[in-house]
Design an enzyme around this catalytic site. Structure first.
Site, PDB file in Angstrom:
ATOM      1  N   GLY A  63      32.525  -1.317 -55.669  1.00 40.04           N
ATOM      2  CA  GLY A  63      31.702  -1.472 -56.866  1.00 40.04           C
ATOM      3  C   GLY A  63      30.941  -0.203 -57.210  1.00 40.04           C
ATOM      4  O   GLY A  63      30.562   0.010 -58.359  1.00 40.04           O
ATOM      5  N   ASN A 111      23.617  -7.430 -60.621  1.00 37.34           N
ATOM      6  CA  ASN A 111      24.621  -6.907 -61.556  1.00 37.34           C
ATOM      7  C   ASN A 111      25.479  -8.037 -62.072  1.00 37.34           C
ATOM      8  O   ASN A 111      25.727  -9.022 -61.389  1.00 37.34           O
ATOM      9  CB  ASN A 111      25.470  -5.813 -60.888  1.00 37.34           C
ATOM     10  CG  ASN A 111      26.728  -6.346 -60.243  1.00 37.34           C
ATOM     11  OD1 ASN A 111      27.744  -6.539 -60.919  1.00 37.34           O
ATOM     12  ND2 ASN A 111      26.689  -6.624 -58.946  1.00 37.34           N
ATOM     13  N   PHE A 113      28.396  -6.919 -64.014  1.00 31.18           N
ATOM     14  CA  PHE A 113      29.328  -6.001 -64.674  1.00 31.18           C
ATOM     15  C   PHE A 113      30.566  -6.731 -65.202  1.00 31.18           C
ATOM     16  O   PHE A 113      31.000  -6.492 -66.326  1.00 31.18           O
ATOM     17  CB  PHE A 113      29.763  -4.898 -63.699  1.00 31.18           C
ATOM     18  CG  PHE A 113      28.847  -3.709 -63.702  1.00 31.18           C
ATOM     19  CD1 PHE A 113      28.741  -2.919 -64.819  1.00 31.18           C
ATOM     20  CD2 PHE A 113      28.100  -3.381 -62.582  1.00 31.18           C
ATOM     21  CE1 PHE A 113      27.904  -1.810 -64.827  1.00 31.18           C
ATOM     22  CE2 PHE A 113      27.259  -2.279 -62.580  1.00 31.18           C
ATOM     23  CZ  PHE A 113      27.166  -1.497 -63.704  1.00 31.18           C
ATOM     24  N   PHE A 115      33.753  -6.682 -63.641  1.00 30.38           N
ATOM     25  CA  PHE A 115      34.962  -5.885 -63.408  1.00 30.38           C
ATOM     26  C   PHE A 115      35.275  -4.923 -64.565  1.00 30.38           C
ATOM     27  O   PHE A 115      36.399  -4.862 -65.065  1.00 30.38           O
ATOM     28  CB  PHE A 115      36.193  -6.769 -63.164  1.00 30.38           C
ATOM     29  CG  PHE A 115      36.217  -7.517 -61.861  1.00 30.38           C
ATOM     30  CD1 PHE A 115      35.347  -7.200 -60.829  1.00 30.38           C
ATOM     31  CD2 PHE A 115      37.150  -8.533 -61.655  1.00 30.38           C
ATOM     32  CE1 PHE A 115      35.386  -7.902 -59.609  1.00 30.38           C
ATOM     33  CE2 PHE A 115      37.196  -9.228 -60.448  1.00 30.38           C
ATOM     34  CZ  PHE A 115      36.319  -8.910 -59.429  1.00 30.38           C
ATOM     35  N   SER A 174      33.673 -12.170 -56.604  1.00 26.01           N
ATOM     36  CA  SER A 174      32.725 -11.702 -57.618  1.00 26.01           C
ATOM     37  C   SER A 174      32.220 -12.906 -58.402  1.00 26.01           C
ATOM     38  O   SER A 174      33.004 -13.742 -58.835  1.00 26.01           O
ATOM     39  CB  SER A 174      33.400 -10.729 -58.581  1.00 26.01           C
ATOM     40  OG  SER A 174      32.541 -10.558 -59.700  1.00 26.01           O
ATOM     41  N   ASN A 176      30.970 -12.689 -61.282  1.00 25.92           N
ATOM     42  CA  ASN A 176      30.902 -12.298 -62.689  1.00 25.92           C
ATOM     43  C   ASN A 176      32.199 -12.460 -63.469  1.00 25.92           C
ATOM     44  O   ASN A 176      32.273 -12.068 -64.624  1.00 25.92           O
ATOM     45  CB  ASN A 176      30.400 -10.856 -62.782  1.00 25.92           C
ATOM     46  CG  ASN A 176      29.028 -10.704 -62.147  1.00 25.92           C
ATOM     47  OD1 ASN A 176      28.164 -11.553 -62.356  1.00 25.92           O
ATOM     48  ND2 ASN A 176      28.831  -9.668 -61.359  1.00 25.92           N
ATOM     49  N   THR A 177      33.237 -13.001 -62.829  1.00 25.67           N
ATOM     50  CA  THR A 177      34.461 -13.373 -63.541  1.00 25.67           C
ATOM     51  C   THR A 177      34.579 -14.888 -63.399  1.00 25.67           C
ATOM     52  O   THR A 177      34.790 -15.389 -62.287  1.00 25.67           O
ATOM     53  CB  THR A 177      35.687 -12.655 -62.931  1.00 25.67           C
ATOM     54  OG1 THR A 177      35.530 -11.250 -63.140  1.00 25.67           O
ATOM     55  CG2 THR A 177      36.988 -13.110 -63.578  1.00 25.67           C
ATOM     56  N   LYS A 216      37.745 -10.506 -49.301  1.00 30.40           N
ATOM     57  CA  LYS A 216      36.274 -10.417 -49.406  1.00 30.40           C
ATOM     58  C   LYS A 216      35.702 -11.721 -49.949  1.00 30.40           C
ATOM     59  O   LYS A 216      36.107 -12.182 -51.019  1.00 30.40           O
ATOM     60  CB  LYS A 216      35.894  -9.259 -50.333  1.00 30.40           C
ATOM     61  CG  LYS A 216      34.379  -9.044 -50.427  1.00 30.40           C
ATOM     62  CD  LYS A 216      34.069  -7.713 -51.044  1.00 30.40           C
ATOM     63  CE  LYS A 216      32.584  -7.486 -51.197  1.00 30.40           C
ATOM     64  NZ  LYS A 216      32.290  -6.184 -51.787  1.00 30.40           N
ATOM     65  N   ASN A 245      30.113 -10.592 -50.507  1.00 29.59           N
ATOM     66  CA  ASN A 245      29.817 -10.094 -51.858  1.00 29.59           C
ATOM     67  C   ASN A 245      28.345 -10.423 -52.205  1.00 29.59           C
ATOM     68  O   ASN A 245      27.576 -10.845 -51.339  1.00 29.59           O
ATOM     69  CB  ASN A 245      30.791 -10.747 -52.848  1.00 29.59           C
ATOM     70  CG  ASN A 245      31.166  -9.799 -53.971  1.00 29.59           C
ATOM     71  OD1 ASN A 245      30.281  -9.195 -54.594  1.00 29.59           O
ATOM     72  ND2 ASN A 245      32.448  -9.634 -54.218  1.00 29.59           N
ATOM     73  N   THR A 246      27.987 -10.261 -53.467  1.00 27.33           N
ATOM     74  CA  THR A 246      26.621 -10.562 -53.923  1.00 27.33           C
ATOM     75  C   THR A 246      26.416 -12.076 -53.988  1.00 27.33           C
ATOM     76  O   THR A 246      27.372 -12.848 -53.999  1.00 27.33           O
ATOM     77  CB  THR A 246      26.391  -9.971 -55.324  1.00 27.33           C
ATOM     78  OG1 THR A 246      27.404 -10.499 -56.197  1.00 27.33           O
ATOM     79  CG2 THR A 246      26.502  -8.463 -55.326  1.00 27.33           C
ATOM     80  N   GLY A 267      21.225  -6.238 -51.977  1.00 25.82           N
ATOM     81  CA  GLY A 267      20.079  -5.496 -51.457  1.00 25.82           C
ATOM     82  C   GLY A 267      19.317  -6.342 -50.441  1.00 25.82           C
ATOM     83  O   GLY A 267      19.830  -7.335 -49.925  1.00 25.82           O
ATOM     84  N   TYR A 317      25.740  -0.651 -50.151  1.00 23.90           N
ATOM     85  CA  TYR A 317      25.735  -0.083 -51.492  1.00 23.90           C
ATOM     86  C   TYR A 317      24.301  -0.067 -52.037  1.00 23.90           C
ATOM     87  O   TYR A 317      23.720   1.005 -52.254  1.00 23.90           O
ATOM     88  CB  TYR A 317      26.682  -0.877 -52.399  1.00 23.90           C
ATOM     89  CG  TYR A 317      26.692  -0.499 -53.876  1.00 23.90           C
ATOM     90  CD1 TYR A 317      25.828   0.459 -54.403  1.00 23.90           C
ATOM     91  CD2 TYR A 317      27.578  -1.114 -54.750  1.00 23.90           C
ATOM     92  CE1 TYR A 317      25.846   0.785 -55.759  1.00 23.90           C
ATOM     93  CE2 TYR A 317      27.604  -0.790 -56.108  1.00 23.90           C
ATOM     94  CZ  TYR A 317      26.731   0.153 -56.603  1.00 23.90           C
ATOM     95  OH  TYR A 317      26.750   0.467 -57.935  1.00 23.90           O
TER      96      TYR A 317
HETATM   97  C1  LIG Z   1      26.354  -2.751 -59.128  1.00 25.40           C
HETATM   98  C2  LIG Z   1      27.267  -3.439 -58.156  1.00 25.40           C
HETATM   99  C3  LIG Z   1      28.612  -3.574 -58.471  1.00 25.40           C
HETATM  100  C4  LIG Z   1      29.464  -4.203 -57.568  1.00 25.40           C
HETATM  101  N1  LIG Z   1      30.794  -4.306 -57.869  1.00 25.40           N
HETATM  102  C5  LIG Z   1      31.639  -4.831 -56.946  1.00 25.40           C
HETATM  103  C6  LIG Z   1      33.042  -4.855 -57.192  1.00 25.40           C
HETATM  104  O1  LIG Z   1      33.537  -4.382 -58.223  1.00 25.40           O
HETATM  105  N2  LIG Z   1      33.833  -5.404 -56.241  1.00 25.40           N
HETATM  106  C7  LIG Z   1      33.351  -5.916 -55.064  1.00 25.40           C
HETATM  107  O2  LIG Z   1      34.124  -6.382 -54.219  1.00 25.40           O
HETATM  108  N3  LIG Z   1      32.019  -5.889 -54.806  1.00 25.40           N
HETATM  109  C8  LIG Z   1      31.171  -5.357 -55.709  1.00 25.40           C
HETATM  110  N4  LIG Z   1      29.829  -5.319 -55.431  1.00 25.40           N
HETATM  111  C9  LIG Z   1      29.314  -5.929 -54.184  1.00 25.40           C
HETATM  112  C10 LIG Z   1      29.123  -4.923 -53.056  1.00 25.40           C
HETATM  113  O3  LIG Z   1      30.359  -4.349 -52.674  1.00 25.40           O
HETATM  114  C11 LIG Z   1      28.490  -5.605 -51.825  1.00 25.40           C
HETATM  115  O4  LIG Z   1      29.376  -6.593 -51.343  1.00 25.40           O
HETATM  116  C12 LIG Z   1      27.147  -6.260 -52.146  1.00 25.40           C
HETATM  117  O5  LIG Z   1      26.426  -5.524 -53.093  1.00 25.40           O
HETATM  118  C13 LIG Z   1      26.290  -6.454 -50.900  1.00 25.40           C
HETATM  119  O6  LIG Z   1      26.002  -5.224 -50.273  1.00 25.40           O
HETATM  120  P1  LIG Z   1      24.644  -4.385 -50.554  1.00 25.40           P
HETATM  121  O7  LIG Z   1      23.490  -5.357 -50.447  1.00 25.40           O
HETATM  122  O8  LIG Z   1      24.611  -3.325 -49.501  1.00 25.40           O
HETATM  123  O9  LIG Z   1      24.799  -3.841 -51.910  1.00 25.40           O
HETATM  124  C14 LIG Z   1      28.949  -4.710 -56.324  1.00 25.40           C
HETATM  125  C15 LIG Z   1      27.596  -4.549 -56.036  1.00 25.40           C
HETATM  126  C16 LIG Z   1      26.748  -3.920 -56.931  1.00 25.40           C
HETATM  127  C17 LIG Z   1      25.296  -3.763 -56.565  1.00 25.40           C
END
Ligand SMILES: Cc1cc2nc3c(=O)[nH]c(=O)nc-3n(C[C@H](O)[C@H](O)[C@H](O)COP(=O)(O)O)c2cc1C
Length: 356
Positions: A63, A111, A113, A115, A174, A176-177, A216, A245-246, A267, A317
């Protein structure tokens, strides 16, 4: 190490979050990380997972670099591996802006977004331009929002990128889809994994090598979902799971005015729930399926907690938004210290030791 992020942070945070992100990707494309004189990785951090060697277990989560635009720049931050994507077969613009929010008081991000990405053809071109000598990279594949057969989209991604990345991630988590997370149910997951593994078999028959395929998953799972996913993971030839994931949950303790924005929360507030699910998945798979722990890592202690819960590798991230690239060096140094303090000589021995 010389770290310029504290000087740059007020400027970066004065920008709209998505503009700040695009600015960061632009800098990384030019190889500018903001950190200099980073040392070599402590040998205690070296590990082997999925038949691959890693100089350290801390990876960049998907992401951040959706289009594989900044792979080498991201690797310069000190990560042991980086994952690009999610990429979908066709380019798509994603949801309307604003769609990325900083929850400063909570050290979190939301987020939605959806995809946004340049599509497989562009992603393939980016991977083809990478040098042969580099850290392991993952290609995270997804499905277009309007796809009639979502599984076919994952299969297309794997076929088109086969041999260009060191592993694949099938992202079915995700938020968001719309409907994507339904692929985590047992029947849908079995069908998806069956077709994805068939695509890999076809490639192997043509002489291409073996590329590990991971799935994932979301942190918002019920006990029955965990049992289903663990059952599918142990009974098929998938190589590992990424947890998580989130989250679509909004913990009571959130303070930021953005806390009610729709989308996935990541986060600091995700650290405890994602580590809990990671531990449950580790137990349900009896430690037989390698796991990557991700969600809320902000310190070496957090990374260590995920390893003790069952992760062989970790990713992060969101905390980069607050702590900048120096976070990676700090997590690694503190993790090495914690491993040594507990008498471990290698990471593999610490995996899952948090379980009685
Ligand atoms: C802005 C943003 C965009 C993300 N986009 C994707 C994505 O496209 N595909 C995916 O598998 N995870 C995506 N994630 C999830 C992260 O890969 C991760 O699984 C999640 O944020 C938890 O880790 P963190 O707390 O360290 O960010 C995204 C996270 C953020 C913050």
């Amino acid at each position: 190490m010389i770290n310029l992020f504290p000087l740059a942070r007020p400027f970066v945070h004065s920008m709209d979050p998505e503009a700040a992100h695009n600015f960061t990707i632009g800098m990384l494309k030019r190889g500018v990380t903001g950190c200099f004189l980073m040392g070599a990785d402590d040998p205690i951090l070296a590990t082997e997972v999925f038949g691959m060697s890693f100089t350290n277990p801390v990876g960049l989560a998907a992401g951040f670099d959706k289009n594989a635009d900044a792979v080498m720049g991201a690797q310069k931050m000190g990560f042991g591996f980086t994952e690009a994507g999610t990429v979908t077969p066709k380019p798509q613009t994603g949801n309307d802006k604003p769609r990325l929010f900083r929850l400063k008081e909570d050290r979190a991000v939301i987020n939605r977004f959806g995809f946004n990405n340049e599509g497989l053809a562009y992603f393939e071109k980016q991977l083809r331009s990478l040098p042969g000598v580099r850290k392991p990279i993952g290609a995270n594949v997804g499905a277009n929002k309007d796809a009639e057969d979502r599984t076919a989209d994952y299969v297309s991604g794997i076929k088109q990128l086969y041999g260009l990345s060191d592993y694949f991630t099938v992202n079915i988590s995700s938020p968001n889809t719309p409907g994507l997370r339904a692929l985590q149910s047992r029947a849908a997951l079995e069908d998806l994994i069956g077709r994805v593994l068939e695509a890999r078999e076809e490639k192997i028959k043509t002489g291409a090598g073996y590329v590990p395929i991971l799935v994932k998953i979301a942190p918002d799972l019920l006990e029955a979902d965990i049992a289903d996913i663990a059952g599918v993971a142990t009974s098929t030839k998938i190589d590992g799971l990424i947890v998580s994931n989130t989250t679509i949950e909004r913990p009571e303790a959130l303070k930021s005015s953005h806390k009610s924005e729709g989308g996935g929360l990541s986060g600091a507030p995700l650290m405890a729930p994602s580590t809990k699910i990671l531990g449950e998945i580790y137990k349900a798979t009896e430690g037989k399926v390698p796991l990557i722990g991700v969600g809320g890592i902000a310190s070496g202690a957090d990374a260590y907690a995920k390893i003790r819960a069952g992760a062989s590798l970790v990713q992060l991230y969101s905390m980069l938004v607050y702590d900048g690239p120096a976070l990676v060096a700090r997590v690694k140094a503190d993790l090495a210290h914690l491993l040594k303090a507990d008498g471990f000589t290698r990471i593999a021995d610490a995996v899952g030791t948090g379980h009685p």
